[in-house]
Design an enzyme around this catalytic site. Structure first.
Site, PDB file in Angstrom:
ATOM      1  N   GLY A 177       0.836  -1.198   0.000  1.00  9.62           N
ATOM      2  CA  GLY A 177       0.000   0.000   0.000  1.00  9.62           C
ATOM      3  C   GLY A 177       0.866   1.241   0.000  1.00  9.62           C
ATOM      4  O   GLY A 177       2.064   1.168   0.292  1.00  9.62           O
TER       5      GLY A 177
ATOM      6  N   CYS B 269       5.195  -6.272   1.574  1.00  7.54           N
ATOM      7  CA  CYS B 269       5.591  -4.861   1.574  1.00  7.54           C
ATOM      8  C   CYS B 269       4.911  -4.105   2.725  1.00  7.54           C
ATOM      9  O   CYS B 269       5.185  -4.383   3.883  1.00  7.54           O
ATOM     10  CB  CYS B 269       5.294  -4.254   0.212  1.00  7.54           C
ATOM     11  SG  CYS B 269       6.258  -2.770  -0.079  1.00  7.54           S
ATOM     12  N   TYR B 270       3.977  -3.203   2.430  1.00  9.99           N
ATOM     13  CA  TYR B 270       3.301  -2.496   3.525  1.00  9.99           C
ATOM     14  C   TYR B 270       2.666  -3.491   4.494  1.00  9.99           C
ATOM     15  O   TYR B 270       2.696  -3.284   5.721  1.00  9.99           O
ATOM     16  CB  TYR B 270       2.221  -1.547   2.982  1.00  9.99           C
ATOM     17  CG  TYR B 270       1.533  -0.747   4.070  1.00  9.99           C
ATOM     18  CD1 TYR B 270       2.100   0.435   4.531  1.00  9.99           C
ATOM     19  CD2 TYR B 270       0.359  -1.194   4.671  1.00  9.99           C
ATOM     20  CE1 TYR B 270       1.507   1.159   5.561  1.00  9.99           C
ATOM     21  CE2 TYR B 270      -0.245  -0.487   5.693  1.00  9.99           C
ATOM     22  CZ  TYR B 270       0.324   0.688   6.136  1.00  9.99           C
ATOM     23  OH  TYR B 270      -0.255   1.399   7.140  1.00  9.99           O
TER      24      TYR B 270
ATOM     25  N   HIS C 210       7.712  -7.935  -3.882  1.00 10.27           N
ATOM     26  CA  HIS C 210       6.389  -8.290  -4.411  1.00 10.27           C
ATOM     27  C   HIS C 210       6.427  -9.634  -5.137  1.00 10.27           C
ATOM     28  O   HIS C 210       6.805  -9.692  -6.302  1.00 10.27           O
ATOM     29  CB  HIS C 210       5.901  -7.192  -5.372  1.00 10.27           C
ATOM     30  CG  HIS C 210       5.533  -5.944  -4.645  1.00 10.27           C
ATOM     31  ND1 HIS C 210       4.310  -5.750  -4.075  1.00 10.27           N
ATOM     32  CD2 HIS C 210       6.260  -4.835  -4.355  1.00 10.27           C
ATOM     33  CE1 HIS C 210       4.272  -4.577  -3.480  1.00 10.27           C
ATOM     34  NE2 HIS C 210       5.446  -4.003  -3.625  1.00 10.27           N
TER      35      HIS C 210
ATOM     36  N   GLU D 208       3.978 -11.217  -6.278  1.00  7.86           N
ATOM     37  CA  GLU D 208       2.866 -11.328  -7.220  1.00  7.86           C
ATOM     38  C   GLU D 208       3.182 -10.790  -8.606  1.00  7.86           C
ATOM     39  O   GLU D 208       2.430 -11.036  -9.537  1.00  7.86           O
ATOM     40  CB  GLU D 208       1.621 -10.627  -6.648  1.00  7.86           C
ATOM     41  CG  GLU D 208       1.694  -9.100  -6.557  1.00  7.86           C
ATOM     42  CD  GLU D 208       2.409  -8.581  -5.299  1.00  7.86           C
ATOM     43  OE1 GLU D 208       3.211  -9.333  -4.714  1.00  7.86           O
ATOM     44  OE2 GLU D 208       2.192  -7.422  -4.934  1.00  7.86           O
TER      45      GLU D 208
ATOM     46  N   ASP E 154     -18.067 -13.010 -21.560  1.00  8.47           N
ATOM     47  CA  ASP E 154     -18.614 -13.087 -20.201  1.00  8.47           C
ATOM     48  C   ASP E 154     -20.099 -13.431 -20.199  1.00  8.47           C
ATOM     49  O   ASP E 154     -20.530 -14.366 -19.529  1.00  8.47           O
ATOM     50  CB  ASP E 154     -18.401 -11.758 -19.452  1.00  8.47           C
ATOM     51  CG  ASP E 154     -16.938 -11.358 -19.418  1.00  8.47           C
ATOM     52  OD1 ASP E 154     -16.091 -12.240 -19.640  1.00  8.47           O
ATOM     53  OD2 ASP E 154     -16.656 -10.176 -19.188  1.00  8.47           O
TER      54      ASP E 154
ATOM     55  N   LYS F 248     -11.196 -13.165 -15.725  1.00  7.26           N
ATOM     56  CA  LYS F 248     -11.419 -13.472 -17.138  1.00  7.26           C
ATOM     57  C   LYS F 248     -10.878 -14.847 -17.541  1.00  7.26           C
ATOM     58  O   LYS F 248     -11.534 -15.596 -18.259  1.00  7.26           O
ATOM     59  CB  LYS F 248     -10.736 -12.387 -17.983  1.00  7.26           C
ATOM     60  CG  LYS F 248     -11.140 -12.380 -19.425  1.00  7.26           C
ATOM     61  CD  LYS F 248     -12.428 -11.625 -19.589  1.00  7.26           C
ATOM     62  CE  LYS F 248     -12.853 -11.484 -21.014  1.00  7.26           C
ATOM     63  NZ  LYS F 248     -14.019 -10.580 -21.110  1.00  7.26           N
TER      64      LYS F 248
END
Ligand code: XMP
Length: 510
Positions: A53, A80-81, A165, A167, A223, A365
């Site tokens: 963040g 991180c944060y 990070h 991710e 979708d 998706k």
């Protein structure tokens, strides 16, 4: 089904964390860090991930870890944060960074542990603050050149924190780290796979709808079509499907969509040709927002009048997917920046007298595509590129009139055909299309002076359509597209290639 709760402290990467966890076949949901505890706990998570963040935990009033998270005694991974907030909450010391660390760094694992593999690895750092003293009981698991504390952990209570990070793609071993947390530390089962997603969705739809009836609004996009196929499988005769041809689809598309929907829905498909109504309403309109508004209003009007004819309907099915949900909650929330400002014009307003049925509400998706294939939908549909709800109107800059739409359709078909022939669509190029510009320029064709319109070609690479780069298409391919457009599309004498990334441009021109 096992799940993980992600608490979002406002990082631009929060959504990516959710995607990576789902890619590891574990269900997860993203919550604002201050979401109601009951809401988060109703997920019955096997562990928590605290996102990064923009705040500094050293600033008074900075977001902190809610008590229920620590009280739950479930495993925690702070990123991180999230790591700094965890350290602060448990009595560690965080110092406001004098020096920011941003970009690639190499970390070295210092001791054997359940989260990080031994040895060194490249990771992505983006932080200002750093941990000076870990909380009591925590071990320093890794360090980098710039941070003496790049990862910490208390294996006894299964609390972990990483300064980098895991991710993002720039941390090549990031997925392995997340998997270690999910599967080994939280002991979550990786059972979030298409068949079980479908099974669960069908059970939920049946429970929600019961003996009542639903109507599905389907645009022919991935979708809404996958959602309709799911609902059809769940409640069969109790759902009718309305497809409105707004006259703004690509060449041959409306017929192809109707044919495919008929395969899924049989005679429960209501196929409305409303093209002339839309085109009429757009006469003289050139402002992009006005176009979107008019098309949205017309759509609601036509849809509503068709739905009325069906009689007693309780539910409206829509193909809302998780990124739509996360994005709109980000606008309400204060902690993430909203990047995409347009909304889905195909969407129907809450004022309609229906309860919403949104079977894909919690899916990304790629998950929608995977279940589409598992439901037996044709791969050509499932892999279709995104197409805006307002259709070609937002690619026909200036006035939307039949002659200009025809020009745009022909040019668009050439772009799509050539990219398909070069096998570039989908894998390498996320989206490619033609845009008709409302400018005329001088040309010469067969000794004749011409003064005609221009086509811009837009082709982008993108992972999530929130950001995009212009595709480096081979020059020969661009030449072929340009030649064909000039030769085959009347009223166009110039073709240009859009070399702008998003941001600062958007993918569509309007
Ligand atoms: P932009 O132009 O905002 O587009 O960079 C991002 C992605 O969204 C698609 N798009 C839309 N999709 N309704 C939709 O369902 C819309 O009104 C709409 N406008 C843009 C666009 O094609 C791209 O994939």
């Amino acid at each position: 089904m096992d799940s993980i709760a992600i608490l979002d402290f406002g990082s631009q990467y929060s959504r990516l964390i959710a995607r990576r966890i789902r890619e590891a076949h574990v269900y997860c949901e993203l919550f604002p860090y201050d979401a109601l505890p009951e809401r988060v706990l109703s997920l019955q998570p096997k562990g928590f991930i605290l996102s990064g963040g923009p705040a500094s935990i050293t600033t008074p009033g900075a977001p902190t870890i809610p008590d229920y998270v620590l009280d739950s005694r479930l495993p925690i991974l702070g990123i991180c944060y999230g790591m700094q907030a965890l350290a602060e909450a448990l009595g560690g010391k965080v110092a406001a960074g004098v020096r920011r660390e941003y970009g690639s760094a190499t970390i070295e694992t210092l001791i054997d542990n359940d989260l990080l593999p031994p040895g060194s690895q490249s990771v992505w750092m983006s932080h200002g603050d750093r941990i000076e003293t870990p909380p009591p009981g925590f071990l320093i698991l890794a360090r980098s050149e710039n941070s003496s504390i790049a990862a910490i952990g208390d294996p006894e209570v299964h609390y972990y924190g990483v300064q980098f990070h895991p991710e993002v793609r720039h941390t090549p071993g990031g997925n392995a780290i997340l998997r270690a947390f999910l599967l080994d530390i939280c002991q979550a089962q990786p059972d979030w796979v298409p068949d079980s997603i479908i099974e669960e969705a069908i059970a939920k739809i049946r429970e929600q709808v019961g003996n009542r009836r639903a109507v599905a609004g389907v645009s022919g996009g991935v979708d809404s079509t996958v959602a309709a196929a799911l609902v059809q499988r769940a409640i069969g005769e109790k759902v009718d499907c309305i497809f409105i041809d707004n006259g703004l689809m690509r060449l041959g598309e409306a017929d192809a969509v109707a044919a495919m929907l008929r395969m899924i829905m049989g005679d429960r498909l209501i196929d409305i040709d409303a093209g002339s109504l839309f085109i009429e309403a757009l006469t003289g309109v050139t402002d992009p927002e006005a176009k979107r508004r008019i098309i949205g209003e017309k759509f609601i009007q036509v849809f509503n009048s068709e739905a009325q004819k069906l009689g007693d309907i309780d539910f409206l099915m829509q193909g809302t997917i998780y990124p739509d949900v996360v994005e709109s909650s980000a606008t309400e929330g204060r902690h993430s920046a909203r990047i995409k400002s347009h909304h889905n014009v195909g969407g129907l307003p809450e004022s309609l007298p229906f309860k919403l049925l949104e079977p894909l509400r919690y899916l990304f998706k790629d998950e929608v595509r995977a279940i589409g294939l598992a439901l037996g939908l044709p791969p050509s549909l499932v892999r279709r590129q995104p197409f805006p709800g307002p259709g070609l109107a937002v690619r026909c800059l200036g006035e939307v009139i039949p002659s200009r739409l025809k020009r745009l359709r022909m040019a668009d078909k050439i772009v799509t055909d050539e990219l398909n022939a070069a096998e570039l669509l989908h894998e390498e190029v996320a989206q490619a299309f033609a845009v008709l510009l409302p400018v005329r320029s001088v040309g010469v064709m067969g000794d004749q002076r011409t003064y005609a319109e221009a086509i811009a070609i837009r082709a982008v690479t993108s992972e999530d359509f929130m950001t995009a780069d212009w595709a480096r298409l081979p020059h020969d391919l661009l030449a072929r597209i340009s030649n064909r457009i000039i030769n085959e599309v009347e009223g166009v004498n110039r073709v240009v290639y859009d070399i702008t990334s998003k941001p600062p441009a958007t993918i569509e021109w309007e």
